[in-house]
Design an enzyme around this catalytic site. Structure first.
Site, mmCIF file in Angstrom:
data_model
loop_
_atom_site.group_PDB
_atom_site.id
_atom_site.type_symbol
_atom_site.label_atom_id
_atom_site.label_comp_id
_atom_site.label_asym_id
_atom_site.label_seq_id
_atom_site.Cartn_x
_atom_site.Cartn_y
_atom_site.Cartn_z
ATOM 1 N N ASP A 1 0.841 -1.177 0.013
ATOM 2 C CA ASP A 1 0.180 -0.001 -0.230
ATOM 3 C C ASP A 1 1.008 1.362 -0.054
ATOM 4 O OD1 ASP A 1 -2.550 1.292 0.424
ATOM 5 O OD2 ASP A 1 -1.715 2.082 2.105
ATOM 6 N N GLU B 1 1.653 -0.414 -5.056
ATOM 7 C CA GLU B 1 0.807 0.527 -5.301
ATOM 8 C C GLU B 1 1.627 1.966 -5.892
ATOM 9 O OE1 GLU B 1 -3.380 2.348 -3.644
ATOM 10 O OE2 GLU B 1 -1.682 2.245 -2.074
#
Length: 765
Positions: A398, A434
């Site tokens: 993330d 990401e």
């Protein structure tokens, strides 16, 4: 800011405005549960965490080791089942690690730390021994702040929350005991024999062959009728044959689990009777989230997670974890004190020039300072643990750009990326970035080095825009369909560096993408201000659910178009759980706090013919992808002729049946023909034989009217056989219609045709 004397008075809890909770000034009285009788031996500084062992003298106990570079003293706190606390000072200090071996401490023991040091928020020092702190290396966690609905109590904050002078609110130390309200670590027997785990066989699916399925452990299983009720919403539920059967029938090769590290709930959610559902609020990087365990939370969750991994592996499915190492649940300087903040605030977090404040590249209040050796070690130790001891096969990071920042800027030579690249364990697993964060310069799509794959949001944007009729031309779409060579054809990267997706957990579901033009997040309690406004969606003529059968049929067709485009594109496709059967969140594009029917998968959809047909099409497309290597290439297309007849591995055609010119790429268009040649695909099979496959023509037509399309003639093909036609609701039986090359066919409005090439010099059926 207050003057220096005023600051000192506030910190010390002195002066006429001192808050009653600050008066003790850290000199907390010992309780009846405290004891000096517990023996503690020197132990060892490594490994960090709590490690149970039996010594050569036969004495069983646990070694505790905690890094805290600036602490003045550390107390280990042991808790009985009734909550009674025993404090054990750790007096051994080696290389900034406080450690000790405590005989008689066995697996299942609950524990935490109290760390003593200066309280001086203006310099970033926030030690407060009144606060019980979770071991960052705890292998299991029991209980936790905000486990039940209700506000986080003021005791869990290191500062006095209700201090009347707001400009110094976070600088007044709160000396109330937090132990009754915060999570405790649990000693786990890491080396316990587990016969079921020992015979685990990892699938090891090559990247190019992968199909990823993003799911939430709780949401995927909570309403599944085939899973026993007591197992729904748990790791054991996901391991149940009924859950795995769906994954196998669909044909995915990997599940990407939304965060399963121990996480906490934010106070602003608890005050609205909500909780953090997605889990992007980590507090324990080694511990499986306890609320997802059916078997217990005093260590049983570890074995349950392992059994889940083994069951998925036995079905040929890899396990990828969505991990959140960029920030923690302690939020900004106004957040709770649960772990790292009280252990060594300056050692773990990025601070601003004004060290009282946090540098925030995540939008969540804090950012871990990954350049610091102890932080980098925490992350890499955690990653290796999940691979070697918990059996997982990869990670999706993330806001990975926040991890790649050196001092301030994103740096692809940063310590984090360098350590990963040389690590003998981590460089062998699947790594997905990401590739952005919320800070300046944080958007890094296409920039991560070889070894990494990336979520390709440019793919998402181009495909959404094409099917809603908003692309000005098809240049960008051509790149996205063929593997995004403009982003990834450098440094030895391959097409599978692009993880293609149309939807993810964050945003509309696929069904909502064709049903809503505006977000509907009112249930989140934030005035519909949360969630993105850039949805690139089209509601097909009506906002939300409708009884208009024409609109509903068009929406199902658009879903078929989007899924077919995704699964025929070069790169690694990622599906979101439930998109294959028409799951809706009622237009909520930020359901992070919807731990209810909004966030859970409705399995009753499979009983509805229209949604069952969508599942069947998705499964069939995945099977085609597995069957045909031309649909999952390991190298980029060259676009050059490989034989005397002029056939190329990739060619683009207009509706006139002619190859596209530069002018065609720049012109507005709603139709695109993509020819994929199966001749001489780069690579060899397991026997060393060159790979040869069938060839295909994909026709994508996004306009609202039928189109006459001329099928490319020789040498491209002699005949074409229709394999998939998304204008048809029922895809159970392939169309099987053949057309001669060079003839004109009618492409239905808003449809994808997949045609198998017959007689192009490759193999024939």
């Amino acid at each position: 800011m207050a003057s220096a004397p005023e600051q000192e008075a506030v910190q010390e809890g002195r002066g006429p405005s001192a808050h009653p909770a600050a008066v003790l000034n850290g000199r907390r009285r010992r309780t009846a549960d405290d004891t000096a009788q517990t023996p503690v031996w020197p132990g060892a500084p490594m490994p960090l965490g709590a490690r149970f062992r039996v010594g050569p003298d036969g004495v069983a106990g646990t070694n505790f080791a905690l890094w805290s570079g600036g602490a003045e003293a550390v107390e280990l706190c042991l808790f009985s089942a009734e909550g009674a606390e025993t404090r054990v000072p750790l007096t051994e200090l080696t290389h900034e690690i406080w450690h000790g071996f405590v005989p008689g401490v066995l697996p299942g023991q609950r524990y935490g730390y109290r760390v003593h040091g200066r309280w001086d928020p203006w310099t970033g020092a926030r030690w407060n021994p009144a606060k019980l702190l979770l071991d960052p290396y705890a292998r299991a966690v029991d209980g936790g702040a905000g486990n039940d609905y209700g506000r986080l109590p003021p005791e869990v904050y290191g500062h006095v929350r209700d201090w009347p002078q707001q400009q110094v609110a976070d600088t007044v130390r709160d000396d109330r005991d937090s132990a009754p309200y915060v999570p405790k670590g649990v000693v786990v027997h890491d080396d316990a024999p587990d016969d079921e785990w020992l015979d685990d066989r990892r699938p090891k699916t090559p990247w190019a062959d992968s199909v990823i399925y993003e799911l939430h452990v709780r949401g995927f299983t909570k309403l599944h009728p085939g899973i026993p009720e007591e197992l729904r919403g748990t790791y054991a539920g996901l391991a149940h044959p009924a859950a795995i059967e769906h994954l196998v029938r669909l044909g995915v090769t990997a599940v990407e689990l939304l965060p399963v590290h121990q996480f906490a709930h934010e106070d602003h959610l608890l005050r609205r009777n909500l909780r953090n559902y997605w889990g992007y609020n980590s507090i324990g990087y080694f511990a499986p989230h306890a609320a997802y365990a059916a078997s217990g939370t005093t260590g049983q969750q570890v074995g349950e997670f392992k059994r889940m991994v083994r069951a998925l592996h036995a079905a040929g499915i890899e396990v990828i974890l969505d991990v959140v190492y960029n920030h923690t649940a302690e939020a900004s300087e106004l957040g709770p004190m649960l772990s790292l903040r009280g252990i060594d605030n300056r050692g773990y977090y990025r601070l601003q020039h004004d060290a009282r404040r946090y540098a925030d590249y995540t939008g969540c209040g804090n950012t871990l300072h990954v350049v610091q050796p102890q932080v980098l070690r925490l992350i890499t130790d955690s990653l290796r643990y999940w691979v070697t001891e918990m059996g997982v096969d990869g990670f999706r990071f993330d806001l990975a750009a926040a991890l790649a920042r050196s001092m301030h800027d994103v740096d692809m030579l940063s310590p984090f990326l360098a350590v990963i690249a040389q690590d003998p364990v981590l460089r062998r697993v699947k790594l997905i970035a990401e590739p952005w964060d919320v800070g300046a310069g944080g958007y890094q799509v296409g920039a991560f080095p070889p070894l990494w794959t990336e979520w390709n949001d440019r793919y998402r944007g181009a495909v959404r825009d094409f099917w809603r009729g908003a692309l000005p031309d098809v240049r960008d779409l051509g790149y996205r369909l063929s593997g995004s060579s403009d982003l990834y054809a450098w440094g030895g990267r391959r097409p599978y560096a692009s993880v293609n997706f149309v939807t993810a957990h964050d945003g509309f579901t696929l069904r909502d993408l064709v049903s809503y033009e505006r977000k509907h997040n009112e249930a989140n309690g934030e005035g519909n201000r949360d969630g993105t406004d850039d949805n690139r969606s089209w509601n097909c003529g009506a906002e939300g659910e409708t009884d208009d059968e024409g609109v509903r049929a068009l929406r199902r067709r658009q879903l078929r178009n989007l899924l077919t485009t995704l699964l025929l594109s070069t790169g690694v496709p990622m599906l979101v759980a439930g998109d294959e059967l028409g799951r809706t969140q009622g237009g909520n594009n930020n359901a992070y706090c919807q731990d209810n029917e909004t966030g859970w998968l409705d399995w009753g959809l499979l009983r509805e013919p229209g949604w069952k047909a969508l599942f069947d099409l998705t499964s069939r497309l995945i099977a085609l992808r597995h069957e045909h290597p031309v649909l999952r290439r390991r190298a980029f297309f060259s676009g050059r002729a490989h034989s005397a007849d002029g056939l190329r591995d990739l060619a683009w055609f207009t509706a006139r049946g002619t190859e596209m010119t530069e002018q065609d790429w720049y012109a507005p268009a709603a139709t695109l023909g993509m020819y994929l040649s199966g001749r001489d695909i780069p690579g060899r099979d397991a026997r060393g034989v060159p790979v040869v496959d069938e060839s295909f023509l994909v026709v994508l037509h996004a306009a609202d009217h039928p189109l006459s399309f001329v099928l490319p003639g020789p040498p491209w093909a002699e005949r074409y056989e229709v394999v998939v036609d998304t204008s048809r609701e029922d895809q159970e039986d392939p169309p099987g219609v053949e057309h001669r090359a060079g003839t004109e066919i009618t492409v239905p409005a808003r449809a994808v045709l997949l045609l198998r090439v017959v007689g192009d010099g490759g193999t024939e059926a």
